[in-house]
Design an enzyme around this catalytic site. Structure first.
Site, PDB file in Angstrom:
ATOM      1  CE1 TYR A 133      -7.872  -2.472  -1.592  1.00 34.28           C
ATOM      2  CE2 TYR A 133      -5.668  -2.689  -2.486  1.00 34.28           C
ATOM      3  CZ  TYR A 133      -6.560  -2.066  -1.646  1.00 34.28           C
ATOM      4  OH  TYR A 133      -6.144  -1.041  -0.846  1.00 34.28           O
TER       5      TYR A 133
ATOM      6  CE  LYS B  98       8.962  -5.050 -10.536  1.00 36.87           C
ATOM      7  NZ  LYS B  98       9.965  -4.016 -10.322  1.00 36.87           N
TER       8      LYS B  98
ATOM      9  CG  ASP C 280      10.274  -0.649 -10.314  1.00 36.13           C
ATOM     10  OD1 ASP C 280       9.570  -0.667 -11.332  1.00 36.13           O
ATOM     11  OD2 ASP C 280      11.245  -1.409 -10.164  1.00 36.13           O
TER      12      ASP C 280
ATOM     13  CG  ASP D  53      -4.614   1.308  -2.144  1.00 36.19           C
ATOM     14  OD1 ASP D  53      -5.362   2.252  -1.881  1.00 36.19           O
ATOM     15  OD2 ASP D  53      -4.070   0.601  -1.279  1.00 36.19           O
TER      16      ASP D  53
END
Ligand code: NAD
Length: 366
Positions: free
Chosen positions: A125, A192, A226, A250
């Site tokens: 972002y 992640k 995930d 987000d």
């Protein structure tokens, strides 16, 4: 002079309707507050030629607290986003989004009460991007290939993902301090790190370091993003405070908004060291502009967060209770609270706010 002066930005699209509803509800609590109105977004662009006039930034700098309706990001205009610009200009590094189920909301879940703490300044972002076929993009591709030995297709666009120790430390610390202040038990860091070792990996190792400072006070765990999505859908009640880098924050924010009944009830706050800006998670839904149909509750609950931030806890509690009661009764509510969208008792944005104001008056005089 009022005890509190806050900057009030109605926004565009459905923004003015839902912001006005929230403003009227806040005033009904009797709190001594003045809303200093300034304008940003599509509507002011036509008049001034800019989406974000300097007067908006000046007002926020002066008042330190602002509440804002959603603002449309024009597609393909070159201007990134007024919302992102406001967060950047005021270094509003923490985006806080409480997700709570209220009785009467259309959702498959109950008893959800979790808070998302999203890093607001870094990650994909940050807006550092290199466009397809530009000379600097081709140059960057050659440099990365030379430095890393990796192959990148020449017809690529590139977005950069910076995650710093400084940015991570302050957001994770914020999440722990928030947990302590609000009597919460657990912080979950989401990442992640197994794949992005130097960005998400850094986020995780700094989060673990910060967590040690709170050992014995607040529990800490981490989840891969995930797996986090699956667990949120299966057992959202297991989570308390989530801390995430910008992009995952987000996405997970909207996922959690879905769990608690949709964007119409999902509030938000953007917090910096000195300045705070309160806004709903939802956008300007331009096709509903002026129709008096949309749910004002996300903006009203954002105003509850603002009152709490201003240390007007009693007014915050009154506004939340009145809104929760009107939702639970299901009589004066917008279409998204109804299972049948053709239900003849559905009311508009303004009328739902009127019902909440009436309930505030009743609660005050009880
Ligand atoms: P959106 O949130 O505006 O609308 C998506 C859908 O969510 C709507 O069609 C509607 O069905 C539902 N919805 C949204 N608000 C609702 C409400 N109050 N009550 C009931 N249902 C509601 O998302 P979008 O269509 O992707 O974005 C529209 C514009 O808003 C874009 O220009 C986007 O950039 C901007 N945006 C602004 C903000 C912000 O101001 N912070 C946030 C997100 C999107």
């Amino acid at each position: 002079m009022a005890k509190h002066t806050v900057t009030f930005i109605p926004g565009d699209g459905i923004g003015p309707e839902v912001s006005d509803a929230a403003k009227r509800c806040v005033l009904a609590t009797g709190v001594d507050i003045y809303f200093e109105e300034v304008h940003a977004g599509a509507d002011i662009l036509e008049k001034t030629g800019t989406l974000l006039p300097g007067s908006v930034l000046e007002s926020i700098k002066k008042n330190k607290v602002a509440i804002k309706g959603p603002i449309t990001t024009p597609v393909g205009s070159g201007f990134r986003s007024v919302n992102v610009a406001l967060r950047k200009a005021n270094d509003l590094y923490a985006c806080v989004r409480p997700c709570k189920t209220y009785k009467g909301v259309q959702t498959k879940y109950d008893n959800i009460d979790l808070v998302i703490v999203r890093e607001n300044t870094e990650d994909l972002y940050a807006g550092i991007e290199f466009e397809l076929d530009k000379p600097e993009t081709l140059d960057l591709i050659s440099k990365i290939e030379a430095m890393s030995g990796a192959k990148i297709r020449k017809d690529s666009g590139i977005s950069i993902k910076p995650i710093s120790v400084t940015g991570t430390r302050r957001i994770v610390k914020y999440a722990f301090e928030y947990a302590i202040k609000h009597g919460r038990k657990k912080v979950t860091a989401v990442h992640k790190a197994n794949i992005m070792k130097f960005s998400d990996g850094l986020f995780l190792s700094v989060a673990r370091e910060v967590a040690k400072e709170y050992e014995g006070e607040v529990e800490f765990e981490d989840k891969i993003v995930d797996n986090m999505c699956m667990q949120l859908v299966q057992r959202p009640q297991n989570f308390d405070v989530l801390v995430l880098p910008n992009l995952y924050g987000d996405i997970i924010s909207d996922l959690c908004a879905g769990l608690i009944g949709g964007l119409g009830v999902a509030p938000g706050a953007n917090i910096g060291e000195e300045i705070a800006l309160f806004e709903a998670t939802h956008g300007s839904a331009p096709k509903y502009k002026g129709k008096n149909q949309m749910n004002p509750c996300a903006m009203i609950f954002s105003a509850v967060l603002m009152l709490d931030y201003l240390k007007e806890e009693k007014a915050a509690q009154l506004l939340e209770q009145a809104t929760a009661e009107i939702i639970a009764e299901g009589k004066s509510v917008t279409y998204d609270f109804k299972s049948d969208r053709n239900d003849s008792s559905i009311v508009g944005t303004k009328e739902m706010a009127d019902a909440i104001i009436e309930r505030i008056k009743q609660l005050k005089s009880a």
